[in-house]
Design a protein around this motif. Sequence first.
Motif, PDB file in Angstrom:
ATOM      1  N   MET A   1      -9.030  14.991  -8.738  1.00 17.47           N
ATOM      2  CA  MET A   1      -7.739  15.451  -8.263  1.00 17.47           C
ATOM      3  C   MET A   1      -6.730  15.249  -9.383  1.00 17.47           C
ATOM      4  N   ALA A   2      -5.990  16.277  -9.686  1.00 15.05           N
ATOM      5  CA  ALA A   2      -4.951  16.166 -10.709  1.00 15.05           C
ATOM      6  C   ALA A   2      -3.856  15.244 -10.209  1.00 15.05           C
ATOM      7  N   GLY A   3      -3.128  14.628 -11.112  1.00 10.17           N
ATOM      8  CA  GLY A   3      -2.069  13.717 -10.684  1.00 10.17           C
ATOM      9  C   GLY A   3      -2.644  12.371 -10.298  1.00 10.17           C
ATOM     10  N   VAL A   4      -1.776  11.501  -9.832  1.00  6.04           N
ATOM     11  CA  VAL A   4      -2.191  10.157  -9.459  1.00  6.04           C
ATOM     12  C   VAL A   4      -1.921   9.973  -7.968  1.00  6.04           C
ATOM     13  N   ILE A   5      -2.976   9.995  -7.183  1.00  6.39           N
ATOM     14  CA  ILE A   5      -2.829   9.837  -5.742  1.00  6.39           C
ATOM     15  C   ILE A   5      -3.637   8.616  -5.337  1.00  6.39           C
ATOM     16  N   SER A   6      -2.949   7.606  -4.851  1.00  9.00           N
ATOM     17  CA  SER A   6      -3.589   6.347  -4.488  1.00  9.00           C
ATOM     18  C   SER A   6      -4.348   6.473  -3.177  1.00  9.00           C
ATOM     19  N   ILE A   7      -5.450   5.764  -3.096  1.00  8.35           N
ATOM     20  CA  ILE A   7      -6.232   5.707  -1.864  1.00  8.35           C
ATOM     21  C   ILE A   7      -5.826   4.453  -1.102  1.00  8.35           C
ATOM     22  N   VAL A   8      -5.539   4.626   0.177  1.00  6.69           N
ATOM     23  CA  VAL A   8      -5.199   3.509   1.059  1.00  6.69           C
ATOM     24  C   VAL A   8      -6.389   3.304   1.986  1.00  6.69           C
ATOM     25  N   VAL A   9      -6.895   2.082   2.064  1.00  6.32           N
ATOM     26  CA  VAL A   9      -8.146   1.873   2.789  1.00  6.32           C
ATOM     27  C   VAL A   9      -7.994   1.275   4.183  1.00  6.32           C
ATOM     28  N   THR A  10      -6.841   0.724   4.507  1.00  5.55           N
ATOM     29  CA  THR A  10      -6.655   0.155   5.850  1.00  5.55           C
ATOM     30  C   THR A  10      -5.290   0.527   6.408  1.00  5.55           C
ATOM     31  N   GLN A  11      -5.190   0.509   7.716  1.00  8.28           N
ATOM     32  CA  GLN A  11      -3.905   0.760   8.362  1.00  8.28           C
ATOM     33  C   GLN A  11      -2.895  -0.312   7.969  1.00  8.28           C
TER      34      GLN A  11
ATOM     35  N   GLU B   1      11.222  -1.812   1.612  1.00  8.30           N
ATOM     36  CA  GLU B   1      12.600  -1.314   1.561  1.00  8.30           C
ATOM     37  C   GLU B   1      12.748  -0.175   0.544  1.00  8.30           C
ATOM     38  N   ILE B   2      12.062  -0.279  -0.572  1.00 13.62           N
ATOM     39  CA  ILE B   2      12.151   0.747  -1.616  1.00 13.62           C
ATOM     40  C   ILE B   2      11.637   2.107  -1.122  1.00 13.62           C
ATOM     41  N   ASN B   3      10.818   2.107  -0.087  1.00  6.93           N
ATOM     42  CA  ASN B   3      10.218   3.339   0.420  1.00  6.93           C
ATOM     43  C   ASN B   3      10.945   3.917   1.628  1.00  6.93           C
ATOM     44  N   LYS B   4      12.050   3.317   2.019  1.00  7.03           N
ATOM     45  CA  LYS B   4      12.657   3.679   3.304  1.00  7.03           C
ATOM     46  C   LYS B   4      13.095   5.133   3.409  1.00  7.03           C
ATOM     47  N   ASP B   5      13.513   5.769   2.339  1.00  8.32           N
ATOM     48  CA  ASP B   5      13.974   7.157   2.412  1.00  8.32           C
ATOM     49  C   ASP B   5      12.959   8.167   1.874  1.00  8.32           C
ATOM     50  N   LYS B   6      11.775   7.699   1.541  1.00 12.22           N
ATOM     51  CA  LYS B   6      10.770   8.587   0.956  1.00 12.22           C
ATOM     52  C   LYS B   6      10.029   9.383   2.030  1.00 12.22           C
ATOM     53  N   LEU B   7       9.519  10.512   1.588  1.00 12.71           N
ATOM     54  CA  LEU B   7       8.584  11.293   2.384  1.00 12.71           C
ATOM     55  C   LEU B   7       7.187  10.944   1.893  1.00 12.71           C
ATOM     56  N   PHE B   8       6.305  10.603   2.810  1.00 14.53           N
ATOM     57  CA  PHE B   8       4.922  10.312   2.464  1.00 14.53           C
ATOM     58  C   PHE B   8       4.055  11.489   2.857  1.00 14.53           C
ATOM     59  N   VAL B   9       3.262  11.966   1.907  1.00 14.61           N
ATOM     60  CA  VAL B   9       2.339  13.067   2.123  1.00 14.61           C
ATOM     61  C   VAL B   9       0.948  12.463   2.009  1.00 14.61           C
ATOM     62  N   ILE B  10       0.197  12.509   3.106  1.00 15.41           N
ATOM     63  CA  ILE B  10      -1.064  11.763   3.153  1.00 15.41           C
ATOM     64  C   ILE B  10      -2.220  12.697   3.489  1.00 15.41           C
ATOM     65  N   LEU B  11      -3.198  12.750   2.604  1.00 12.31           N
ATOM     66  CA  LEU B  11      -4.416  13.515   2.827  1.00 12.31           C
ATOM     67  C   LEU B  11      -5.404  12.629   3.564  1.00 12.31           C
TER      68      LEU B  11
ATOM     69  N   ASP C   1       8.629  12.359 -10.862  1.00 11.43           N
ATOM     70  CA  ASP C   1       9.841  11.790 -11.459  1.00 11.43           C
ATOM     71  C   ASP C   1      11.008  11.688 -10.487  1.00 11.43           C
ATOM     72  N   LYS C   2      10.945  12.424  -9.405  1.00  6.55           N
ATOM     73  CA  LYS C   2      12.038  12.408  -8.435  1.00  6.55           C
ATOM     74  C   LYS C   2      12.009  11.149  -7.553  1.00  6.55           C
ATOM     75  N   GLU C   3      10.860  10.507  -7.433  1.00  8.52           N
ATOM     76  CA  GLU C   3      10.691   9.279  -6.661  1.00  8.52           C
ATOM     77  C   GLU C   3      11.165   9.393  -5.216  1.00  8.52           C
ATOM     78  N   ILE C   4      11.013  10.595  -4.650  1.00 11.99           N
ATOM     79  CA  ILE C   4      11.400  10.813  -3.249  1.00 11.99           C
ATOM     80  C   ILE C   4      10.203  11.184  -2.383  1.00 11.99           C
ATOM     81  N   VAL C   5       9.085  11.431  -3.037  1.00  3.77           N
ATOM     82  CA  VAL C   5       7.863  11.783  -2.320  1.00  3.77           C
ATOM     83  C   VAL C   5       6.742  10.905  -2.869  1.00  3.77           C
ATOM     84  N   THR C   6       5.940  10.359  -1.969  1.00  6.56           N
ATOM     85  CA  THR C   6       4.772   9.577  -2.366  1.00  6.56           C
ATOM     86  C   THR C   6       3.540  10.228  -1.755  1.00  6.56           C
ATOM     87  N   PHE C   7       2.523  10.423  -2.572  1.00  7.36           N
ATOM     88  CA  PHE C   7       1.282  11.046  -2.124  1.00  7.36           C
ATOM     89  C   PHE C   7       0.206   9.963  -2.003  1.00  7.36           C
TER      90      PHE C   7
END
Length: 115
Positions: free
Chosen positions: A1-11, A21-31, A56-62
């Motif tokens: 997968m192009a880009g850097v998309i972290s894998i989250v393994v647990t709820q 707190e740093i993530n409070k206004d972000k949009l999370f896009v989760i595959l 670079d916008k730091e408003i969306v996290t994948f």
Amino acid sequence: MAGVISIVVTQRALDYILNQEINKDKLFVILAEELPDEAHKSIEEELGRLEKKYRDKEIVTFLRIICKTSTEFIDNYEIKEYPTVFYIKDKVKVDEHVGLDPKPLEEIIKKYLKT
């Protein structure tokens, strides 16, 4: 997968990320996938392209979750088919896209960045 998309393994790990707190206004896009699957390549490539575009916008996290390793994801986010891309804003699931067509992904992102 192009880009850097972290894998989250647990709820618990996902909850930790969402509650920062740093993530409070972000949009999370989760595959969400049952297991990594070559058939999901078109979705993965588009998410990689979008991650690079918004990095670079730091408003969306994948992120990426593998539901076979944690069935909590399936119940908590009502995942019924794979691949599912779901969107979280302010710790709430606000939208989802099911299937292999990557076209709607950026439209959905733009919709929630306006709010």
